[in-house]
Design an enzyme around this catalytic site. Structure first.
Site, PDB file in Angstrom:
ATOM      1  N   GLY A  10      -2.928   0.263  47.142  1.00 58.03           N
ATOM      2  CA  GLY A  10      -2.026   0.460  48.279  1.00 58.03           C
ATOM      3  C   GLY A  10      -1.239   1.742  48.117  1.00 58.03           C
ATOM      4  O   GLY A  10      -1.252   2.370  47.052  1.00 58.03           O
ATOM      5  N   GLN A  11      -0.510   2.140  49.172  1.00 60.12           N
ATOM      6  CA  GLN A  11       0.195   3.425  49.109  1.00 60.12           C
ATOM      7  C   GLN A  11       1.292   3.428  48.039  1.00 60.12           C
ATOM      8  O   GLN A  11       1.507   4.438  47.370  1.00 60.12           O
ATOM      9  CB  GLN A  11       0.756   3.821  50.473  1.00 60.12           C
ATOM     10  CG  GLN A  11       1.632   2.809  51.168  1.00 60.12           C
ATOM     11  CD  GLN A  11       2.011   3.228  52.580  1.00 60.12           C
ATOM     12  OE1 GLN A  11       1.607   4.269  53.079  1.00 60.12           O
ATOM     13  NE2 GLN A  11       2.788   2.401  53.254  1.00 60.12           N
ATOM     14  N   LEU A  12       1.942   2.290  47.818  1.00 54.50           N
ATOM     15  CA  LEU A  12       2.957   2.215  46.771  1.00 54.50           C
ATOM     16  C   LEU A  12       2.314   2.091  45.388  1.00 54.50           C
ATOM     17  O   LEU A  12       2.746   2.738  44.432  1.00 54.50           O
ATOM     18  CB  LEU A  12       3.891   1.031  47.030  1.00 54.50           C
ATOM     19  CG  LEU A  12       5.076   0.849  46.077  1.00 54.50           C
ATOM     20  CD1 LEU A  12       5.885   2.134  45.940  1.00 54.50           C
ATOM     21  CD2 LEU A  12       5.958  -0.301  46.545  1.00 54.50           C
ATOM     22  N   ASP A  36      -7.183 -10.772  41.861  1.00 53.99           N
ATOM     23  CA  ASP A  36      -6.665 -11.556  42.981  1.00 53.99           C
ATOM     24  C   ASP A  36      -5.476 -12.364  42.475  1.00 53.99           C
ATOM     25  O   ASP A  36      -5.644 -13.316  41.708  1.00 53.99           O
ATOM     26  CB  ASP A  36      -7.775 -12.475  43.517  1.00 53.99           C
ATOM     27  CG  ASP A  36      -7.307 -13.373  44.643  1.00 53.99           C
ATOM     28  OD1 ASP A  36      -6.115 -13.285  45.036  1.00 53.99           O
ATOM     29  OD2 ASP A  36      -8.115 -14.181  45.137  1.00 53.99           O
ATOM     30  N   ALA A  60       0.391  -7.369  48.307  1.00 58.71           N
ATOM     31  CA  ALA A  60       1.115  -8.115  49.344  1.00 58.71           C
ATOM     32  C   ALA A  60       0.243  -8.261  50.576  1.00 58.71           C
ATOM     33  O   ALA A  60      -0.626  -7.423  50.839  1.00 58.71           O
ATOM     34  CB  ALA A  60       2.405  -7.390  49.715  1.00 58.71           C
ATOM     35  N   TYR A  61       0.475  -9.333  51.292  1.00 57.65           N
ATOM     36  CA  TYR A  61      -0.106  -9.461  52.636  1.00 57.65           C
ATOM     37  C   TYR A  61       0.949  -8.895  53.576  1.00 57.65           C
ATOM     38  O   TYR A  61       2.015  -9.483  53.750  1.00 57.65           O
ATOM     39  CB  TYR A  61      -0.384 -10.933  52.961  1.00 57.65           C
ATOM     40  CG  TYR A  61      -1.048 -11.128  54.311  1.00 57.65           C
ATOM     41  CD1 TYR A  61      -2.408 -11.409  54.408  1.00 57.65           C
ATOM     42  CD2 TYR A  61      -0.318 -11.017  55.493  1.00 57.65           C
ATOM     43  CE1 TYR A  61      -3.025 -11.572  55.640  1.00 57.65           C
ATOM     44  CE2 TYR A  61      -0.924 -11.168  56.725  1.00 57.65           C
ATOM     45  CZ  TYR A  61      -2.274 -11.453  56.795  1.00 57.65           C
ATOM     46  OH  TYR A  61      -2.884 -11.601  58.017  1.00 57.65           O
ATOM     47  N   TYR A 125       5.629 -13.371  58.440  1.00 57.91           N
ATOM     48  CA  TYR A 125       5.519 -12.424  57.321  1.00 57.91           C
ATOM     49  C   TYR A 125       6.848 -12.368  56.562  1.00 57.91           C
ATOM     50  O   TYR A 125       6.888 -12.496  55.331  1.00 57.91           O
ATOM     51  CB  TYR A 125       5.149 -11.034  57.847  1.00 57.91           C
ATOM     52  CG  TYR A 125       5.421  -9.924  56.870  1.00 57.91           C
ATOM     53  CD1 TYR A 125       4.627  -9.746  55.746  1.00 57.91           C
ATOM     54  CD2 TYR A 125       6.494  -9.042  57.075  1.00 57.91           C
ATOM     55  CE1 TYR A 125       4.885  -8.723  54.832  1.00 57.91           C
ATOM     56  CE2 TYR A 125       6.758  -8.022  56.173  1.00 57.91           C
ATOM     57  CZ  TYR A 125       5.959  -7.866  55.058  1.00 57.91           C
ATOM     58  OH  TYR A 125       6.223  -6.866  54.159  1.00 57.91           O
ATOM     59  N   LYS A 129       7.756 -13.510  52.624  1.00 54.00           N
ATOM     60  CA  LYS A 129       8.348 -12.592  51.647  1.00 54.00           C
ATOM     61  C   LYS A 129       9.651 -13.157  51.078  1.00 54.00           C
ATOM     62  O   LYS A 129       9.942 -13.002  49.884  1.00 54.00           O
ATOM     63  CB  LYS A 129       8.589 -11.214  52.281  1.00 54.00           C
ATOM     64  CG  LYS A 129       7.312 -10.458  52.642  1.00 54.00           C
ATOM     65  CD  LYS A 129       6.425 -10.163  51.444  1.00 54.00           C
ATOM     66  CE  LYS A 129       6.962  -9.064  50.583  1.00 54.00           C
ATOM     67  NZ  LYS A 129       6.032  -8.717  49.471  1.00 54.00           N
TER      68      LYS A 129
END
Length: 288
Positions: A10-12, A36, A60-61, A125, A129
């Protein structure tokens, strides 16, 4: 110092890997396919074999609208996955870094949210979280984790990065309408990674908010970017109600990051300065 990253593609996750390697950490990056986090035995095997000092969970989703339909998947990743990592961290003595979101808040206040403000998510969402945060705090003591809430994260992922989506729209259309009633604090993924490592090196623990300083509406952010690019089209403000979505968004979810600034004794760059640096990185072809 060994550092394991879940969700490394991911970008992070990519920025965490680059920053950690730059600082001399021994980094073990795992993509979703490679690890996973909803599979407790897979998590346990990886942590047992590598014995990392620090686990950074970037998995994260985060498909906000899709989460309204794919509730089971969102829950598995954002709640059960976090619990799996927390349990494994506790078992093997690893320190856990986890990221949450401004979407845990309702958006009903008019000043930036602080760490002590009570979450009240509007969408599923955000609910998952927040539940993930609660699971983390239940399994681990504050001295065993660093929990960072971030907002409007942008970087090099065209699927979720607002500036990249905006650039695509600006190439395809001469007229754009962007909502001006959703306001928050953009967070540059590079800065989030840099400040995460800074906090780790200061032995920071518990809950922090991190975003680039200041806040803006989506429209103001778009205007700032398009003016920098000398875009010749027309940009108009719109309302959230003009673009109905399955998930309701908080209208004001800016984060107050003064706690980070206090711990590190330094200022966090503004969202304007961070956006400038991101646009410059695109221009220089550093967006690999």
């Amino acid at each position: 110092m060994k550092l394991l990253i879940s969700g490394s593609q991911g970008q992070l996750g990519k920025e965490i890997q680059k920053e950690a390697e730059k600082r001399g950490y021994q980094v073990y990056p795992f993509s979703h396919e490679e690890l996973d986090i909803t599979n407790i035995s897979a998590v346990e095997t990886a942590v047992q074999e590598l014995e990392p000092d620090i686990i950074v969970n970037c998995a994260a989703y985060n498909q906000v609208d899709q989460a309204e339909k794919e509730r089971e998947t969102a829950w598995k990743v954002n709640v059960e996955g976090v619990e799996n990592l927390a349990l494994s961290s506790r078992r093997h003595g690893s320190f856990l870094v986890h990221y949450s979101t401004d979407y845990v808040f309702s958006g009903n206040q008019s000043y930036p949210y602080r760490e002590e403000d009570l979450p009240s998510p509007l969408n599923y969402y955000g609910k998952t979280k927040w539940e993930g945060e609660k699971v983390l705090e239940k399994v681990l003591s504050p001295s065993q984790f660093l929990l960072l809430r971030v907002s409007w994260v942008f970087g090099n992922n065209p699927r979720v990065s607002f500036p990249l989506k905006l650039l695509q729209w600006s190439r395809e259309k001469q007229t754009l309408r962007i909502v001006d009633d959703q306001i928050s604090s953009p967070t540059y993924a590079y800065d989030a990674a840099y400040f995460t490592l800074e906090l780790l090196e200061k032995d920071a623990q518990g809950l922090f908010h991190f975003a680039n300083s200041g806040y803006c509406s989506r429209y103001q952010w778009a205007k700032f970017i398009l003016e920098k690019l000398n875009w010749r089209g027309q940009l108009f403000p719109a309302k959230s109600s003009d673009f109905p979505t399955p998930a309701q968004r908080p209208l004001f979810s800016a984060l107050d990051s003064r706690k980070v600034e206090t711990v590190l004794k330094r200022k966090i760059p503004s969202w304007e300065e961070a956006t400038d640096r991101f646009l410059l990185s695109l221009k220089e072809g550093k967006n690999e």
